[in-house]
Design an enzyme around this catalytic site. Structure first.
Site, PDB file in Angstrom:
ATOM      1  N   GLU A 116       0.827  -1.220   0.000  1.00  0.00           N
ATOM      2  CA  GLU A 116       0.000   0.000   0.000  1.00  0.00           C
ATOM      3  C   GLU A 116       0.860   1.269   0.000  1.00  0.00           C
ATOM      4  OE1 GLU A 116      -2.967  -0.426  -0.686  1.00  0.00           O
ATOM      5  OE2 GLU A 116      -3.698  -2.273   0.235  1.00  0.00           O
ATOM      6  N   HIS A 140      -2.716   1.903   8.473  1.00  0.00           N
ATOM      7  CA  HIS A 140      -3.785   1.096   7.876  1.00  0.00           C
ATOM      8  C   HIS A 140      -3.964  -0.161   8.717  1.00  0.00           C
ATOM      9  CE1 HIS A 140      -6.209  -1.209   5.155  1.00  0.00           C
ATOM     10  NE2 HIS A 140      -5.246  -2.047   4.846  1.00  0.00           N
ATOM     11  N   HIS A 142      -6.859  -3.552   9.808  1.00  0.00           N
ATOM     12  CA  HIS A 142      -8.059  -4.326   9.469  1.00  0.00           C
ATOM     13  C   HIS A 142      -8.941  -4.409  10.720  1.00  0.00           C
ATOM     14  CE1 HIS A 142      -5.839  -6.470   5.877  1.00  0.00           C
ATOM     15  NE2 HIS A 142      -5.973  -5.168   5.720  1.00  0.00           N
ATOM     16  N   GLU A 170     -17.271  11.074  23.375  1.00  0.00           N
ATOM     17  CA  GLU A 170     -15.962  11.628  23.001  1.00  0.00           C
ATOM     18  C   GLU A 170     -15.730  11.640  21.492  1.00  0.00           C
ATOM     19  OE1 GLU A 170     -13.140   7.635  23.340  1.00  0.00           O
ATOM     20  OE2 GLU A 170     -12.399   9.565  23.964  1.00  0.00           O
ATOM     21  N   HIS A 211     -12.774  -3.987   4.009  1.00  0.00           N
ATOM     22  CA  HIS A 211     -11.311  -4.148   4.059  1.00  0.00           C
ATOM     23  C   HIS A 211     -10.705  -3.594   5.356  1.00  0.00           C
ATOM     24  CE1 HIS A 211      -7.250  -3.941   1.754  1.00  0.00           C
ATOM     25  NE2 HIS A 211      -7.038  -3.860   3.054  1.00  0.00           N
TER      26      HIS A 211
HETATM   27  O1  2HA Z   1      -1.650  -7.050   3.428  1.00  0.00           O
HETATM   28  O2  2HA Z   1      -3.390  -4.780   4.484  1.00  0.00           O
HETATM   29  O3  2HA Z   1      -4.193  -3.750   2.210  1.00  0.00           O
HETATM   30  C1  2HA Z   1      -1.458  -5.737   3.649  1.00  0.00           C
HETATM   31  C2  2HA Z   1      -2.733  -5.028   3.515  1.00  0.00           C
HETATM   32  C3  2HA Z   1      -3.157  -4.646   2.166  1.00  0.00           C
HETATM   33 ZN    ZN Z   2      -5.319  -4.024   4.126  1.00  0.00          ZN
END
Ligand code: 2HA
Ligand code: ZN
Length: 275
Positions: A116, A140, A142, A170, A211
């Protein structure tokens, strides 16, 4: 100074491990990047590797020319970062056009920066501009509950923001600008990087449907705290929806207006619609 002894490296590793402990980084899921301060580059400069070959980023980020970033490696597991940071992390340098990068440290067992990287660098470029250089961290993850919500809520910024705000007092103080939402797209490339970058112009958090989420912030603590707050709010919403499809009472638009006055935040009226 040894690279692993630098404060920003220690903070990077701790944040990655905090995210793993939260359950947001199954397998190689998620990625983290930090725009290193010039004075931090200086204290580690004599420990950087020989200059590697330039590799195309895949997007153009001229406002990041000459910057150094610490980033997670592609295919690397967050759970291993604290155990073997030199195998999981890298420091990269951006060329003078903002079109190529080269490795300057880490990934001792091979590999490249996160898949990414285009989204990370486009987000850094936008955030460097709109925050006057203050934002340095792009994260980032998940996040389980946020991902679950993208299957049942309309994928609209206004609806996600309002529903998340209502789940904890909050929330509007922590993310007064709201959250952006992107419908499902192929990850890891230029198109999703461009769409995310557009939303980062106005939000510090962007949800990728089915995602995960991207957050931006000035420091490791603030960026982790933003991700954590939004994900916790999503968890509360899921608990509420699991008990009953409608709420008996909630925080009202006028309650939000009172909160805005008391906490000196601007809450855009487009999130305070009548239901
Ligand atoms: O595997 O999270 O979006 C890495 C990630 C791709
Ligand atoms: Zn990801």
């Amino acid at each position: 100074m040894k690279i692993l002894d630098a404060k920003f490296v220690q903070d990077f590793i701790k944040m990655a491990d905090d995210g793993y402990q939260q359950g947001w980084h199954e397998r190689n899921g998620g990625n983290l990047s930090y725009r290193i301060k010039p004075e931090e580059v200086e204290i580690i400069r004599n420990r950087l590797d020989e200059k590697g070959e330039w590799i195309p980023i895949g997007v153009s980020v001229p406002d990041l020319a000459g910057e150094f970033f610490m980033v997670t490696g592609t295919g690397k597991y967050f759970r291993n970062i604290i155990v073997d940071p030199e195998a999981c992390l890298t420091i990269i340098e951006i060329d003078e056009k903002g079109e190529n990068y080269r490795k300057r440290w880490g990934l001792v067992e091979g590999g490249g920066p996160t898949s990414e990287l285009p989204t990370h660098l486009m987000n850094h470029e936008v955030k460097k501009r709109v925050s006057g250089g203050k934002h340095r961290v792009i994260y980032h993850a998940h996040t389980t509950n946020v991902i679950a919500l993208t299957f049942v809520l309309p994928l609209k910024d206004e609806i996600f923001t309002r529903e998340l705000w209502e789940m904890a007092t909050e929330c509007p103080i922590v993310f007064p600008d709201g959250v952006g939402v992107i419908g499902w797209m192929v990850p890891g490339g230029r198109e999703i990087a461009i769409e995310t970058g557009k939303l980062m112009e106005k939000y510090d958090a962007v949800i990728w449907a089915h995602h995960g989420m991207f957050c931006s912030g000035e420091s490791f603590d603030l960026t982790f705290g933003l991700m954590h707050t939004i994900e916790k709010s999503a968890e509360i919403l899921i608990k509420v929806l699991s008990m009953k499809p409608d709420k008996l009472q909630t925080i009202t638009p006028d309650n939000f207006r009172d909160l805005a006055v008391a906490f000196h935040v601007q809450l855009p009226e487009r999130f305070l619609y009548e239901k």
